[in-house]
Design a protein around this motif. Structure first.
Motif, PDB file in Angstrom:
ATOM      1  N   GLN A   1       5.359 -48.180  62.186  1.00 45.52           N
ATOM      2  CA  GLN A   1       5.915 -46.895  61.780  1.00 45.52           C
ATOM      3  C   GLN A   1       6.545 -46.990  60.392  1.00 45.52           C
ATOM      4  O   GLN A   1       6.973 -48.068  59.970  1.00 45.52           O
ATOM      5  CB  GLN A   1       6.988 -46.440  62.781  1.00 45.52           C
ATOM      6  CG  GLN A   1       6.491 -46.307  64.218  1.00 45.52           C
ATOM      7  CD  GLN A   1       7.627 -45.973  65.165  1.00 45.52           C
ATOM      8  OE1 GLN A   1       8.147 -44.861  65.162  1.00 45.52           O
ATOM      9  NE2 GLN A   1       8.032 -46.941  65.965  1.00 45.52           N
ATOM     10  N   ASP A   2       6.641 -45.849  59.724  1.00 44.14           N
ATOM     11  CA  ASP A   2       7.281 -45.789  58.413  1.00 44.14           C
ATOM     12  C   ASP A   2       8.773 -45.500  58.512  1.00 44.14           C
ATOM     13  O   ASP A   2       9.520 -45.768  57.568  1.00 44.14           O
ATOM     14  CB  ASP A   2       6.624 -44.710  57.550  1.00 44.14           C
ATOM     15  CG  ASP A   2       5.169 -45.029  57.240  1.00 44.14           C
ATOM     16  OD1 ASP A   2       4.902 -46.171  56.817  1.00 44.14           O
ATOM     17  OD2 ASP A   2       4.309 -44.153  57.437  1.00 44.14           O
ATOM     18  N   LEU A   3       9.201 -44.905  59.602  1.00 43.08           N
ATOM     19  CA  LEU A   3      10.603 -44.620  59.861  1.00 43.08           C
ATOM     20  C   LEU A   3      10.878 -44.990  61.312  1.00 43.08           C
ATOM     21  O   LEU A   3       9.942 -45.220  62.095  1.00 43.08           O
ATOM     22  CB  LEU A   3      10.934 -43.133  59.652  1.00 43.08           C
ATOM     23  CG  LEU A   3      10.574 -42.454  58.332  1.00 43.08           C
ATOM     24  CD1 LEU A   3       9.180 -41.824  58.406  1.00 43.08           C
ATOM     25  CD2 LEU A   3      11.586 -41.365  57.985  1.00 43.08           C
ATOM     26  N   LEU A   4      12.150 -45.030  61.677  1.00 43.47           N
ATOM     27  CA  LEU A   4      12.524 -45.265  63.069  1.00 43.47           C
ATOM     28  C   LEU A   4      13.490 -44.178  63.494  1.00 43.47           C
ATOM     29  O   LEU A   4      14.518 -43.952  62.848  1.00 43.47           O
ATOM     30  CB  LEU A   4      13.187 -46.642  63.231  1.00 43.47           C
ATOM     31  CG  LEU A   4      13.602 -47.013  64.663  1.00 43.47           C
ATOM     32  CD1 LEU A   4      12.401 -47.086  65.590  1.00 43.47           C
ATOM     33  CD2 LEU A   4      14.362 -48.344  64.679  1.00 43.47           C
ATOM     34  N   GLY A   5      13.146 -43.478  64.580  1.00 45.46           N
ATOM     35  CA  GLY A   5      13.994 -42.393  65.053  1.00 45.46           C
ATOM     36  C   GLY A   5      14.276 -42.500  66.530  1.00 45.46           C
ATOM     37  O   GLY A   5      13.505 -43.091  67.294  1.00 45.46           O
ATOM     38  N   SER A   6      15.405 -41.901  66.956  1.00 49.14           N
ATOM     39  CA  SER A   6      15.785 -41.929  68.367  1.00 49.14           C
ATOM     40  C   SER A   6      16.700 -40.752  68.660  1.00 49.14           C
ATOM     41  O   SER A   6      17.398 -40.246  67.775  1.00 49.14           O
ATOM     42  CB  SER A   6      16.497 -43.242  68.713  1.00 49.14           C
ATOM     43  OG  SER A   6      16.820 -43.306  70.085  1.00 49.14           O
ATOM     44  N   GLU A   7      16.730 -40.339  69.934  1.00 50.23           N
ATOM     45  CA  GLU A   7      17.486 -39.160  70.348  1.00 50.23           C
ATOM     46  C   GLU A   7      18.972 -39.478  70.569  1.00 50.23           C
ATOM     47  O   GLU A   7      19.531 -39.205  71.625  1.00 50.23           O
ATOM     48  CB  GLU A   7      16.876 -38.558  71.611  1.00 50.23           C
ATOM     49  CG  GLU A   7      15.504 -37.952  71.375  1.00 50.23           C
ATOM     50  CD  GLU A   7      14.924 -37.295  72.616  1.00 50.23           C
ATOM     51  OE1 GLU A   7      15.560 -37.369  73.693  1.00 50.23           O
ATOM     52  OE2 GLU A   7      13.831 -36.718  72.516  1.00 50.23           O
TER      53      GLU A   7
END
Length: 718
Positions: free
Chosen positions: A271-277
């Motif tokens: 992935q190019d970014l890392l996201g989470s809720e």
């Protein structure tokens, strides 16, 4: 202790130099903080709204990027709700994407296409039965969001997804965002998964119901690698068409990712970014950590220090999708994310855009836009690390501690509850104004530890021998540990040891029994022990709800549990032989072992003595580089820096509300003094107040006067 490495600052600089050397610029998604909006148009006909009006609304609210939904969900996704041209569309609809993109580009909006790859309606699934996730009992998965099902990344469905990607990437979009993919607690045992597992591991897939041992570890690895394979192949499709299209997914949470396979350390490579809720808050908010967003942002930085991180924050009080949170809650969700080095994604509905609460988000966007340079290339200056253990979250629920049968009134905390233990100790650190990082098992196993003066282990029950050896070396070299309850009592696959792996470090031995719940019992100081509650004259201190019976080895017991009382009025308790807090010097460092579930007890009861115990231990073992005067414990302190430490950034977040949640009003604080280590600065400026602050040098520290603190302030110390 040596200084913390440059982390994201150095990584960003090296990346820029590498890009320049190759004649390339830094990717657009790394150049500034992202202010991402997801306007919920995928559940109702709002997609028919004017593209120009929709783009203008988002720009007016100060967003610079968006997750755009151009696939309608009717009890899940299908192939009939595509509002773009696609070879696999089941129905031809108006090409909204073609109309919208020029309007977004004209207003400076970067467009990620929102692609839900984990929720499909049953009608679509019935047409493709070979794609559906299958439960361990051999049945098709049902009940996803009560209305749909999910499809399997190892099935031929993946080729359908790749064609949708090709169709989307034919447009001048900026990114693709996957909501999902995920497995579930009872899946996936489809034919394709079984065949792939047999080929890779040479046997049949083990059960997900037996959450311990090497077989379960192999299953978790298989599912995480299956997701990574799917992401890798998706990424290849995207980048082969346009390398400037960013790609990422809804990543793993700070929780039990064993069910979904979303282990960020594995998946972030694709992935190019890392996201989470981290900004989704649910139900009874009085039981939800005030600092959830910031805690998640800290963990994401550990998992992806050289990539942008995004905290997904729903503006709704979940699960009520169309019930917008009060403005103070929204500002604090936003502020706690950016203060800890993450960008922000916010979701709300078009008909909520005109509400006053939405202006809170717009104001924060404008603040970040004006001051963006202070939110990129920063690093944490924390000297304390709090551990979140994915290994324990995956395996510990199958341990005896979680299955204990207590024939009494239910306790306020579950036995050994990992989330409660973590949240409680995080609360104690925040309320003592201690800046801290959140690190994980991978950090303990392979990364530098000597940048921290203190590592806190909140019931990190499952621990490999390798990690135990590294922590042992860390303490012997001068580091300090604070561990609770069953920390290191199980191996990395959830199998119980005969004794703690850190028995020699903690100076205690396992007594083989859990005691509790202790609903009205106490602890008492040992004769001649150090005072762990200075300033609090207490002969009897409330006991933690559960404790592990241990035997003191080389350690010194500072507190003992008292003998259980038959009832709250059963007289004055007598001291027992069960150590509650044990102090031990191991080499140049020190270890503190707490036999009880200290964090859970703080989370459930908020006893002042328990908070004071943690505060004292932290002050002794890792004095903070920043202190506050005239500020309550509801003020969070985050300390970061830029330019190799020459610019320090003190983030102050005021959670002082009206003693309930959701918070509807924050009580402003006045005349706070911020005391900071270091040489006298050229200037100190408050970004929110947009003014210079008075400061003076005293006894080797800088004393800064802050006249007023509303929800959030950033002090820039040059």
């Amino acid at each position: 202790m040596t200084r913390q490495p440059l982390r994201s600052t150095l990584a960003a600089a090296l990346l820029m130099l590498a890009g320049l050397a190759c004649g390339q610029s830094v990717p657009w998604w790394e150049r500034e903080p992202l202010r991402i909006i997801h306007l919920l148009t995928d559940y109702h006909p709002a997609i028919a709204d004017s593209p120009a009006e929709s783009a203008a609304l988002k720009a007016r609210l100060g967003f610079n990027a968006e997750h755009l939904a151009v696939m309608r969900h009717r009890k899940g996704l299908d192939d009939e709700g595509f509002f773009f041209a696609s070879r696999v569309a089941g129905r031809v609809n108006p090409d909204y994407l073609k109309q919208y993109l020029p309007e977004a580009r004209a207003r400076g909006l970067r467009v990620f296409i929102y692609f839900n790859v984990h929720w499909f309606n049953h009608e679509f699934a019935r047409r493709h039965p070979e794609w559906v996730q299958i439960t361990e009992q051999g049945r098709p998965l049902e009940g996803i969001y009560q209305t749909g099902t999910s499809l399997c990344v190892n099935s031929p469905w993946r080729e359908w997804v790749f064609q949708v990607l090709r169709d989307l990437c034919a447009y001048p979009i900026d990114g693709i965002f996957y909501d999902g993919p995920v497995f579930y607690a009872e899946t996936c045992y489809c034919r394709h998964c079984r065949e792939k597992y047999r080929k890779l591991y040479g046997g049949e897939m083990p059960s997900k119901r037996e959450r311990r041992g090497r077989a379960f570890a192999s299953l978790m690895e298989f599912q995480a690698r299956s997701l990574a394979d799917f992401l890798r192949d998706s990424r290849r499709v995207i980048k082969s068409i346009n390398p400037e299209i960013a790609f990422y997914m809804n990543g793993g949470v700070r929780g039990g990712n064993w069910a979904t396979g979303r282990f960020n350390r594995i998946l972030v490579q694709e992935q190019d970014l890392l996201g989470s809720e981290g900004g989704f808050i649910y139900g009874d908010l009085t039981r939800t950590s005030l600092w959830k967003a910031g805690l998640t942002a800290r963990l994401l930085e550990t998992q992806a220090p050289d990539k942008p991180r995004v905290i997904f924050a729903a503006a709704a009080h979940k699960p009520w999708t169309f019930s917008i949170l009060p403005a103070p809650e929204l500002r604090l969700l936003y502020a706690d994310s950016i203060a800890n080095g993450a960008s922000v994604w916010l979701a709300f509905s078009p008909f909520e855009a005109a509400l006053p609460e939405t202006e809170a988000m717009a104001a924060m966007n404008r603040f970040v836009e004006r001051n963006g340079k202070y939110f990129v290339g920063t690093r944490s200056e924390a000297r304390v690390a709090l551990v979140w253990s994915d290994v324990t979250a995956s395996f510990y629920a199958g341990a005896e501690a979680q299955l204990i049968d207590v024939d009494r009134v239910p306790a306020r905390s579950e036995v050994g509850n990992l989330d409660g233990e973590f949240n409680g100790l995080a609360e104690a650190l925040v309320r003592s104004h201690t800046p801290f990082d959140v690190i994980d098992d991978e950090s303990l196993a392979r990364e530098r530890l000597d940048r921290y003066a203190l590592i806190v282990l909140p019931n990190v029950a499952c621990m490999s021998a390798q990690v135990a050896d590294r922590l042992r070396s860390y303490v012997r070299a001068g580091g300090n540990l604070l561990g609770t309850f069953e920390t290191s009592l199980y191996d990395e696959t959830g199998v119980r040891r005969d004794d703690f792996a850190l028995a020699d470090v903690f100076g205690v031995h396992d007594g083989k029994r859990i005691v509790g719940p202790k609903r009205w019992d106490f602890m008492q100081a040992a004769a001649g022990a150090p005072d762990l509650l200075p300033g609090l004259r207490r002969q009897l201190i409330p006991a933690m709800t559960y404790h592990l019976r241990v035997r003191a080895g080389q350690g010194q017991a500072a507190l003992y549990f008292t003998r259980p009382l038959a009832g709250p009025y059963d007289g004055v308790p007598e001291i027992s032989d069960d150590p509650a807090v044990v102090l031990h010097r191991a080499g140049k460092g020190r270890a503190v072992y707490v036999a009880g579930d200290l964090g859970n007890s703080i989370q459930g009861l908020h006893m002042g003595e328990h908070l004071a115990l943690v505060s004292h231990l932290v002050r002794e073992l890792a004095p903070a580089p920043v202190r506050l005067e005239n500020a309550p414990g509801s003020v969070e302190v985050v300390l970061r820096s830029q330019e190799n430490g020459r610019r320090r950034l003190v983030h102050l977040l005021n959670f002082t509300g009206e003693m309930t949640r959701p918070i509807r009003r924050i009580l402003p604080l006045t005349n706070i003094t911020v005391e900071l280590e270091g040489a006298a600065p050229r200037s100190v400026r408050a970004l929110m107040a947009n003014r210079a602050l008075d400061f003076r040098r005293q006894a080797g520290r800088i004393r800064i006067s802050l006249p007023r603190l509303d929800e959030y302030e950033v002090l820039v110390v040059e």
